[in-house]
Design a protein around this motif. Structure first.
Motif, PDB file in Angstrom:
ATOM      1  N   THR A  26      38.880  52.393  46.344  1.00 14.46           N
ATOM      2  CA  THR A  26      40.351  52.390  47.213  1.00 14.46           C
ATOM      3  C   THR A  26      41.199  51.398  46.472  1.00 14.46           C
ATOM      4  N   SER A  27      42.374  51.350  47.461  1.00 14.25           N
ATOM      5  CA  SER A  27      43.431  50.555  46.370  1.00 14.25           C
ATOM      6  C   SER A  27      43.350  48.929  47.108  1.00 14.25           C
ATOM      7  N   ALA A  28      42.201  48.875  48.326  1.00 15.18           N
ATOM      8  CA  ALA A  28      42.084  47.812  48.494  1.00 15.18           C
ATOM      9  C   ALA A  28      41.392  47.043  47.803  1.00 15.18           C
ATOM     10  N   GLU A  30      40.383  48.088  44.632  1.00 19.73           N
ATOM     11  CA  GLU A  30      41.300  47.177  43.428  1.00 19.73           C
ATOM     12  C   GLU A  30      42.317  45.741  43.524  1.00 19.73           C
ATOM     13  N   ASP A  31      42.905  46.317  44.966  1.00 19.71           N
ATOM     14  CA  ASP A  31      44.006  44.518  44.278  1.00 19.71           C
ATOM     15  C   ASP A  31      42.804  43.544  44.854  1.00 19.71           C
ATOM     16  N   TYR A  32      41.855  43.466  45.451  1.00 21.95           N
ATOM     17  CA  TYR A  32      40.622  42.562  45.010  1.00 21.95           C
ATOM     18  C   TYR A  32      40.674  42.402  43.814  1.00 21.95           C
ATOM     19  N   LEU A  33      39.338  43.474  43.601  1.00 26.25           N
ATOM     20  CA  LEU A  33      39.455  43.091  41.620  1.00 26.25           C
ATOM     21  C   LEU A  33      40.795  42.255  41.174  1.00 26.25           C
ATOM     22  N   GLU A  34      41.688  42.571  41.073  1.00 25.44           N
ATOM     23  CA  GLU A  34      42.622  42.273  39.799  1.00 25.44           C
ATOM     24  C   GLU A  34      42.602  40.758  40.284  1.00 25.44           C
ATOM     25  N   MET A  35      42.595  40.435  42.222  1.00 27.88           N
ATOM     26  CA  MET A  35      43.332  39.125  41.996  1.00 27.88           C
ATOM     27  C   MET A  35      41.536  38.608  41.751  1.00 27.88           C
ATOM     28  N   ILE A  36      40.465  38.797  42.022  1.00 25.10           N
ATOM     29  CA  ILE A  36      40.018  38.190  41.462  1.00 25.10           C
ATOM     30  C   ILE A  36      39.283  38.293  40.488  1.00 25.10           C
ATOM     31  N   TYR A  37      39.984  38.960  39.600  1.00 21.75           N
ATOM     32  CA  TYR A  37      39.719  38.616  37.739  1.00 21.75           C
ATOM     33  C   TYR A  37      41.342  37.336  37.358  1.00 21.75           C
ATOM     34  N   ARG A  38      42.141  37.848  38.354  1.00 23.87           N
ATOM     35  CA  ARG A  38      43.299  36.874  37.932  1.00 23.87           C
ATOM     36  C   ARG A  38      42.379  35.476  38.212  1.00 23.87           C
ATOM     37  N   ASN A  39      42.086  35.302  39.296  1.00 24.30           N
ATOM     38  CA  ASN A  39      41.876  33.925  39.775  1.00 24.30           C
ATOM     39  C   ASN A  39      40.812  33.370  38.557  1.00 24.30           C
ATOM     40  N   SER A  40      39.933  34.187  37.937  1.00 20.27           N
ATOM     41  CA  SER A  40      38.318  33.853  38.009  1.00 20.27           C
ATOM     42  C   SER A  40      38.901  33.790  36.486  1.00 20.27           C
ATOM     43  N   LEU A  41      39.841  33.425  35.562  1.00 18.84           N
ATOM     44  CA  LEU A  41      40.293  33.614  34.420  1.00 18.84           C
ATOM     45  C   LEU A  41      39.983  31.244  33.591  1.00 18.84           C
ATOM     46  N   THR A  42      40.095  31.418  34.760  1.00 16.67           N
ATOM     47  CA  THR A  42      40.233  29.752  34.403  1.00 16.67           C
ATOM     48  C   THR A  42      38.689  28.945  34.716  1.00 16.67           C
ATOM     49  N   LEU A  96      42.496  46.253  35.357  1.00 15.29           N
ATOM     50  CA  LEU A  96      43.495  46.078  36.924  1.00 15.29           C
ATOM     51  C   LEU A  96      44.545  45.166  36.452  1.00 15.29           C
ATOM     52  N   LEU A  97      44.740  44.142  35.808  1.00 18.94           N
ATOM     53  CA  LEU A  97      45.001  42.839  35.149  1.00 18.94           C
ATOM     54  C   LEU A  97      46.365  43.679  34.812  1.00 18.94           C
ATOM     55  N   GLU A  98      46.050  44.596  33.500  1.00 17.14           N
ATOM     56  CA  GLU A  98      46.649  44.970  32.902  1.00 17.14           C
ATOM     57  C   GLU A  98      47.820  45.463  33.272  1.00 17.14           C
ATOM     58  N   ARG A  99      47.361  46.407  33.484  1.00 19.69           N
ATOM     59  CA  ARG A  99      48.287  47.654  34.094  1.00 19.69           C
ATOM     60  C   ARG A  99      48.965  46.937  34.980  1.00 19.69           C
ATOM     61  N   LEU A 118      56.018  43.925  44.837  1.00 17.41           N
ATOM     62  CA  LEU A 118      56.439  45.207  46.263  1.00 17.41           C
ATOM     63  C   LEU A 118      56.003  46.468  44.651  1.00 17.41           C
ATOM     64  N   GLU A 119      57.061  47.126  44.790  1.00 13.16           N
ATOM     65  CA  GLU A 119      57.347  47.628  43.825  1.00 13.16           C
ATOM     66  C   GLU A 119      55.887  48.284  42.578  1.00 13.16           C
ATOM     67  N   THR A 120      55.375  46.897  42.319  1.00 14.33           N
ATOM     68  CA  THR A 120      54.814  46.754  41.335  1.00 14.33           C
ATOM     69  C   THR A 120      53.390  47.715  42.200  1.00 14.33           C
ATOM     70  N   GLU A 121      52.842  46.647  43.583  1.00 14.95           N
ATOM     71  CA  GLU A 121      51.647  47.446  44.040  1.00 14.95           C
ATOM     72  C   GLU A 121      51.774  48.702  44.464  1.00 14.95           C
ATOM     73  N   LEU A 122      52.670  49.153  44.863  1.00 17.38           N
ATOM     74  CA  LEU A 122      53.154  50.065  45.314  1.00 17.38           C
ATOM     75  C   LEU A 122      53.097  51.899  43.808  1.00 17.38           C
ATOM     76  N   ILE A 123      52.896  51.578  42.822  1.00 18.50           N
ATOM     77  CA  ILE A 123      53.534  52.254  41.880  1.00 18.50           C
ATOM     78  C   ILE A 123      52.368  52.088  41.052  1.00 18.50           C
ATOM     79  N   GLU A 124      50.994  50.452  41.189  1.00 18.67           N
ATOM     80  CA  GLU A 124      49.832  50.406  40.219  1.00 18.67           C
ATOM     81  C   GLU A 124      48.800  51.732  40.864  1.00 18.67           C
ATOM     82  N   HIS A 125      48.431  51.479  42.063  1.00 15.65           N
ATOM     83  CA  HIS A 125      47.419  52.740  42.408  1.00 15.65           C
ATOM     84  C   HIS A 125      47.264  53.835  41.992  1.00 15.65           C
TER      85      HIS A 125
END
Ligand code: CO
Length: 162
Positions: A26-28, A30-42, A96-99, A118-125
């Motif tokens: 789901t969109s939610a 995707e948001d979780y995965l994007e956030m986890i990926y972004r924060n696991s980078l370091t 997802l992060l690249e998108r 906000l608009e990025t979040e609405l469009i990306e999914h």
């Protein structure tokens, strides 16, 4: 060059995995995965508390979602609330992060201001991968042709003034 090819491969693979999981993600999610990926980078992992804080959700909802994603084989949930993405989870997270970055950069070129996230979040999914690639190409064009961007800015200003 080799690096570039690898990155391209990763993005394509991430997209393919996303397509395979489309009915499941789901969109939610995707948001979780994007956030986890972004924060696991370091550090290579993320804490569930940080995740629920950043996503502004209750720790219990974050835990539920993390369990679902773990059931799909996209992450491992270890003791002490530590989350690791699996290889598939990483591939999808990277895509997802690249998108997200491509859409955000594009909206910035358009001159979108305060509502950009906000608009990025609405469009990306909802955007198709082919449209995303077209936008990416336009971004690159703007990046490599500053005079074109300048002309566009002047044009926008002229339109506002008339
Ligand atoms: Co996003």
């Amino acid at each position: 060059m080799i690096m570039e090819e690898t990155q391209k491969f990763h993005t394509v693979r991430g997209y393919q995995l996303l397509e395979q999981n489309k009915k499941l993600l789901t969109s939610a999610m995707e948001d979780y995965l994007e956030m986890i990926y972004r924060n696991s980078l370091t550090d290579g992992y993320m804490r569930i508390n940080t995740l629920s804080d950043l996503l502004n959700v209750q720790a219990s909802s974050a835990t539920k979602m993390v369990q679902k994603l773990s059931g799909l084989g996209l992450l491992d949930y270890k003791k002490y609330g530590i989350i690791f993405l699996t290889e598939n989870g990483k591939e999808i997270g990277k895509y997802l992060l690249e998108r997200h970055s491509i859409i955000e950069a594009f909206l910035k070129y358009l001159g979108v201001g305060d509502t950009i996230l906000l608009e990025t979040e609405l469009i990306e999914h909802n955007i198709s991968v082919s449209t995303l690639h077209k936008i990416e190409l336009l971004n690159k064009f703007f990046e490599t042709s500053p005079d074109f961007l300048q002309k566009f800015e002047q044009f926008k200003k002229a339109c506002r003034d008339t």
